[in-house]
Design a protein around this motif. Structure first.
Motif, PDB file in Angstrom:
ATOM      1  N   CYS A 116      12.281   5.679  -6.528  1.00 13.68           N
ATOM      2  CA  CYS A 116      11.682   6.898  -5.966  1.00 13.68           C
ATOM      3  C   CYS A 116      12.488   8.136  -6.356  1.00 13.68           C
ATOM      4  O   CYS A 116      11.937   9.245  -6.410  1.00 13.68           O
ATOM      5  N   TRP A 150       3.826   7.043  -8.708  1.00 16.50           N
ATOM      6  CA  TRP A 150       3.752   5.675  -9.233  1.00 16.50           C
ATOM      7  C   TRP A 150       2.329   5.130  -9.203  1.00 16.50           C
ATOM      8  O   TRP A 150       2.024   4.161  -9.906  1.00 16.50           O
ATOM      9  N   LEU A 199       6.288  -0.401  -3.438  1.00 18.45           N
ATOM     10  CA  LEU A 199       5.883   0.213  -4.701  1.00 18.45           C
ATOM     11  C   LEU A 199       6.273  -0.694  -5.864  1.00 18.45           C
ATOM     12  O   LEU A 199       7.338  -1.305  -5.848  1.00 18.45           O
ATOM     13  N   SER A 203       0.929   1.065  -5.417  1.00 18.39           N
ATOM     14  CA  SER A 203       1.012   0.488  -4.071  1.00 18.39           C
ATOM     15  C   SER A 203      -0.319   0.015  -3.518  1.00 18.39           C
ATOM     16  O   SER A 203      -0.392  -0.427  -2.368  1.00 18.39           O
ATOM     17  N   GLY A 229       9.237   2.074  -0.716  1.00 13.95           N
ATOM     18  CA  GLY A 229       9.210   3.511  -0.969  1.00 13.95           C
ATOM     19  C   GLY A 229       9.564   4.308   0.272  1.00 13.95           C
ATOM     20  O   GLY A 229       9.712   3.758   1.368  1.00 13.95           O
ATOM     21  N   LYS A 230       9.675   5.606   0.117  1.00 16.72           N
ATOM     22  CA  LYS A 230      10.058   6.456   1.246  1.00 16.72           C
ATOM     23  C   LYS A 230       8.975   6.524   2.313  1.00 16.72           C
ATOM     24  O   LYS A 230       9.247   6.933   3.441  1.00 16.72           O
ATOM     25  N   GLU A 275      15.192   0.431  -6.595  1.00 20.26           N
ATOM     26  CA  GLU A 275      14.349   1.515  -6.082  1.00 20.26           C
ATOM     27  C   GLU A 275      14.244   2.620  -7.129  1.00 20.26           C
ATOM     28  O   GLU A 275      15.233   2.978  -7.763  1.00 20.26           O
ATOM     29  N   TYR A 285      11.891   6.419   4.418  1.00 21.32           N
ATOM     30  CA  TYR A 285      11.757   5.007   4.804  1.00 21.32           C
ATOM     31  C   TYR A 285      11.460   4.798   6.291  1.00 21.32           C
ATOM     32  O   TYR A 285      11.442   3.669   6.750  1.00 21.32           O
ATOM     33  N   CYS A 314       1.565   9.748  -4.452  1.00 22.08           N
ATOM     34  CA  CYS A 314       2.696   9.055  -5.083  1.00 22.08           C
ATOM     35  C   CYS A 314       2.542   8.988  -6.605  1.00 22.08           C
ATOM     36  O   CYS A 314       1.539   8.470  -7.107  1.00 22.08           O
TER      37      CYS A 314
END
Length: 379
Positions: A193, A255, A164, A170, A158-159, A191, A212, A253
């Motif tokens: 995101c 996610w 993730l 996470s 993830g950033k 990815e 990142y 986040c």
């Protein structure tokens, strides 16, 4: 070994054995991290590793797992959930009189637990094959666990630079098992995101300097855990009540709506560390600190840095005479601690002055109204 070795079948066995050992996911990848080497070198060149000199000392070895165990052909990457039930994120972070400990450190230190499980997995593979060279890693050697986890299909980077997973967010630990078998590899995840930059914008200290890329020198986890000296004054007000680590980039986040709770009893929060009163923590003797943090990841920072972190949090707490008294009781014990206590006292004394003005202001307002109306001043 009496049966021919079917590597595809063995890979499936390994994933089943891993799950029976408590890993929520097991992936397999090769050892080629050459694409990561220029990124790692650029990160080091910018001094983003701060005082973590071991990051620079091992250099590109971190991107060459086959050099850690000669003959290594594959890396088995695993993840294990650690998020406890009733994590009490908001109720702790929103109460500045409490100390916030990163959720991964509330229970038993994960290093030994994961390493033991990985060792058992290696022994099962060895028993099945008849012969195998393997070596487990859990933050125990210079190895780039997140790029390996991404290659093995555990998730994507993830950033915020963490892994993730679309089914698990996470909140999990990572571990690796290096082996010398040419097992079939798993496909990386794409990815996902997108345009989201929530982790970047929410970071209290602006440590995610670009997608990142984390400048550890600004990261609250680094400041409270890795940094041995004084915490730079510019970051102290931004730390709030975070006394060991920080979870903000994970909390925000999207996610992590899909995060999974742990079923490992060892990761259950210790009562003394779960939403504790800062004043109580600051009163711990070194003996009490060592006793309560036995088997915990927190113990590695030692009692002095523990007190340093708490002093900063007390400086960020609302004005209380009890806080001022608590801070003063530890003055003169250590030069490093004194620096942070003096800063915290300045914050508390400034708030006390503001508090007195606020207490007086209603009386002043009544006086002004009375004068405007021509009433007696004691009306």
């Amino acid at each position: 070994m009496t049966h021919p070795l079917d590597l595809n079948q063995l890979a499936q066995h390994i994933k089943q054995w891993g799950q029976s050992l408590g890993f929520q996911q097991v992936g397999i990848c090769d050892t080629d991290l050459s694409a990561e080497e220029p990124k790692l070198q650029a990160w080091l060149d910018k001094q983003y590793h701060g005082e973590m000199e071991w990051m620079a000392r091992h250099g590109m070895l971190r991107a060459r797992p086959h050099e850690l165990l000669p003959g290594t052909l594959r890396v088995i990457s695993v993840r294990m959930n650690y998020l406890p039930a009733k994590a009490a994120f908001a109720s702790t972070l929103n109460n500045p009189q409490l100390g916030y400990v990163s959720r991964y450190a509330l229970g038993r230190d994960y290093h030994k637990l994961l390493r033991q499980r990985l060792k058992k997995l290696g022994e099962q593979i060895q028993q099945y094959c008849g012969e195998l060279n393997f070596r487990p890693f859990v933050d125990s050697a210079p190895i780039m666990e997140r790029p390996l986890a991404a290659k093995a299909g555990i998730g994507w980077v993830g950033k915020h630079s963490l892994i993730l997973n679309r089914e698990a967010g996470s909140w999990f630990f990572l571990g690796e098992l290096l082996i010398d078998l040419p097992l079939p590899v798993d496909r990386p995840q794409e990815e996902q995101c997108g345009r989201c930059v929530a982790c970047i914008t929410t970071c209290p200290t602006g440590a995610i300097v670009e997608p990142y890329t984390v400048d550890a020198r600004r990261c609250i986890s680094y400041l409270t855990i890795e940094l041995e000296g004084a915490i730079p004054e510019e970051f102290r007000p931004l730390m709030g009540n975070r006394i060991y680590g920080c979870d903000d980039c994970q909390l925000i986040c999207p996610w992590n709506r899909f995060s999974q709770l742990t079923d490992e009893a060892d990761f259950s929060p210790r009562a003394a560390l779960h939403a504790p009163q800062l004043i109580d923590l600051f009163a711990w003797s070194e003996e009490k600190f060592l006793r309560i943090t036995e088997g915990s990841a927190i113990r590695r920072i030692g009692h002095l840095r523990w007190l340093r972190n708490i002093a900063v949090a007390l400086g960020n707490a609302p004005y209380q005479e009890e806080v001022i008294t608590a801070l003063r009781t530890r003055q003169g014990q250590n030069e490093l601690l004194d620096e942070h206590i003096e800063w915290a006292l300045q914050q508390q004394l400034a708030r006390r002055a503001e508090h007195r003005v606020e207490v007086q202001s209603p009386q002043k307002k009544r006086l002004i109204r009375a004068v405007e109306k021509g009433l007696p001043r004691d009306a």
